[in-house]
Write an enzyme that holds these catalytic residues in place. Structure first.
Site, PDB file in Angstrom:
ATOM      1  N   GLU A   1      -1.440  -5.544   8.501  1.00 47.29           N
ATOM      2  CA  GLU A   1      -0.657  -4.988   9.604  1.00 47.29           C
ATOM      3  C   GLU A   1      -1.334  -5.251  10.940  1.00 47.29           C
ATOM      4  O   GLU A   1      -2.560  -5.286  11.025  1.00 47.29           O
ATOM      5  CB  GLU A   1      -0.507  -3.467   9.415  1.00 47.29           C
TER       6      GLU A   1
ATOM      7  N   ASP B   1       0.846  -1.203   0.000  1.00 48.01           N
ATOM      8  CA  ASP B   1       0.000   0.000   0.000  1.00 48.01           C
ATOM      9  C   ASP B   1       0.883   1.255   0.000  1.00 48.01           C
ATOM     10  O   ASP B   1       0.378   2.380  -0.072  1.00 48.01           O
ATOM     11  CB  ASP B   1      -1.022  -0.004   1.149  1.00 48.01           C
ATOM     12  N   SER B   2       2.212   1.052  -0.010  1.00 45.94           N
ATOM     13  CA  SER B   2       3.142   2.158  -0.263  1.00 45.94           C
ATOM     14  C   SER B   2       2.942   2.701  -1.679  1.00 45.94           C
ATOM     15  O   SER B   2       3.539   3.715  -2.039  1.00 45.94           O
ATOM     16  CB  SER B   2       4.592   1.689  -0.082  1.00 45.94           C
TER      17      SER B   2
ATOM     18  N   GLU C   1       9.096  -4.311  10.539  1.00 46.29           N
ATOM     19  CA  GLU C   1       9.512  -3.006   9.992  1.00 46.29           C
ATOM     20  C   GLU C   1       9.972  -2.065  11.102  1.00 46.29           C
ATOM     21  O   GLU C   1       9.314  -1.932  12.148  1.00 46.29           O
ATOM     22  CB  GLU C   1       8.341  -2.354   9.229  1.00 46.29           C
TER      23      GLU C   1
HETATM   24  O1  KIV Z   1       3.490  -1.132   1.659  1.00 53.52           O
HETATM   25  C1  KIV Z   1       4.653  -1.535   1.702  1.00 53.52           C
HETATM   26  O2  KIV Z   1       5.478  -1.269   0.833  1.00 53.52           O
HETATM   27  C2  KIV Z   1       5.036  -2.342   2.840  1.00 53.52           C
HETATM   28  C3  KIV Z   1       6.490  -2.596   3.036  1.00 53.52           C
HETATM   29  C4  KIV Z   1       7.100  -1.366   3.568  1.00 53.52           C
HETATM   30  C5  KIV Z   1       6.742  -3.769   3.895  1.00 53.52           C
HETATM   31  O3  KIV Z   1       4.223  -2.738   3.615  1.00 53.52           O
END
Ligand code: KIV
Length: 277
Positions: free
Chosen positions: A127, A56-57, A194
């Site tokens: 998460e 979700d980044s 993380e």
């Molecule tokens: O959304 C993402 O890219 C992530 C990574 C930072 C593990 O959850």
């Protein structure tokens, strides 16, 4: 433009790294994972990576959003479809966005089953720790492989107040350890750790039986993940733990300035790129 991406009819997960294969890598061979959001990037990463995370980044990397909170399930599904289409052998894991799984295990099942059905991805990631563990067990028991994510959990930025490293004091360290154990005991096939102090990432890795994937954790985790755009140097400012292996933003700047100069001087396209009768 390449047409080597998978068409819907040719997508098969038979050649991809699967959940038992992923689990078996613990203490055997480090797991290589990067984020991907588009078909072409997935195609480029596929041969080098064991797993691709449709993170979700995508919020910051693609949409210029300030956090991952606004990302929707439909956005994740569209990017998941692209990454599955572009890859052949890597396991594809899609992030469950904020608001799509926290209300109840049933809500999580409806959202996660949509992700697997509509994208063809292999697993989802969500998460949270102790409080989300019953949801992880609910999904695993119903055929949805779940990767956990503990420590710094960016979807909780409004509660945490920022993206600082976690586990610096004893109480927080103990809480994160409890979270990792709960997610592990709920059946998660792997856990992203993380932004925690290194000794905690090592302790979790040595304590639990499923692979840990570090991002700002420790090189001793069972695998590593990074946001691909950070690793390629698409952004000037990144988290301290990011290792930039290229400086694509400077190279794009150079290429685009050459293009702009050529257009402005009427030397683009050159004669070799024009059709003659
Ligand atoms: O959304 C993402 O890219 C992530 C990574 C930072 C593990 O959850």
């Amino acid at each position: 433009m390449s047409s080597a991406v998978n068409s819907p009819e040719t997508i098969s997960n038979a050649r991809r790294l699967n959940v038992p294969g992923f689990r078996a890598r613990k203490r055997v061979e480090p797991i290589v994972m990067l984020t991907a959001y588009t078909a072409r990037m997935a195609e480029l990463l596929d041969t080098h990576c064991d797993a691709l995370l449709v993170g979700d980044s995508v919020a910051q990397a693609v949409y210029g959003l300030p956090s991952t909170v606004p990302v929707t399930l439909d956005m994740m599904i569209a990017h998941g479809q692209a990454v599955v289409r572009g890859s052949k052998t890597a396991m594809v894991i899609v992030d469950m966005p904020f608001g799509s799984y926290e209300a109840s295990p049933e809500q999580a099942f409806l959202s996660a089953s949509r992700v697997l059905k509509e994208t063809g991805a292999d697993a989802v990631k969500l998460e949270g720790g102790k409080s989300i563990a019953p949801t992880i067990a609910f999904l695993m028991e119903r055929g949805i492989p779940v990767m956990g994510h503990v420590g710094l959990t960016p979807q909780a930025v409004n509660v945490l107040g920022g993206y600082a490293a976690r586990g610096k004091d004893d109480a927080e360290r103990a809480r994160i350890m409890v979270d990792a154990m709960a997610v592990h005991d709920a059946g998660a096939f792997a856990i992203v750790i993380e932004g925690v102090v290194e000794s905690l990432a090592i302790e979790i890795t040595q304590t639990i039986n499923c692979p840990t994937i570090g991002i700002g954790g420790s090189s001793q985790c069972d695998g590593q993940v990074l946001v691909v755009d950070d690793m390629l140097g698409m952004f000037q400012r990144t988290a301290r733990f990011v290792r930039k292996l290229d400086n694509l933003s400077d190279r794009i700047d150079l290429a685009v300035s050459s293009y702009a100069a050529a257009v402005r001087s009427r030397s683009f396209p050159g004669p070799e790129n024009t059709y003659s009768r």
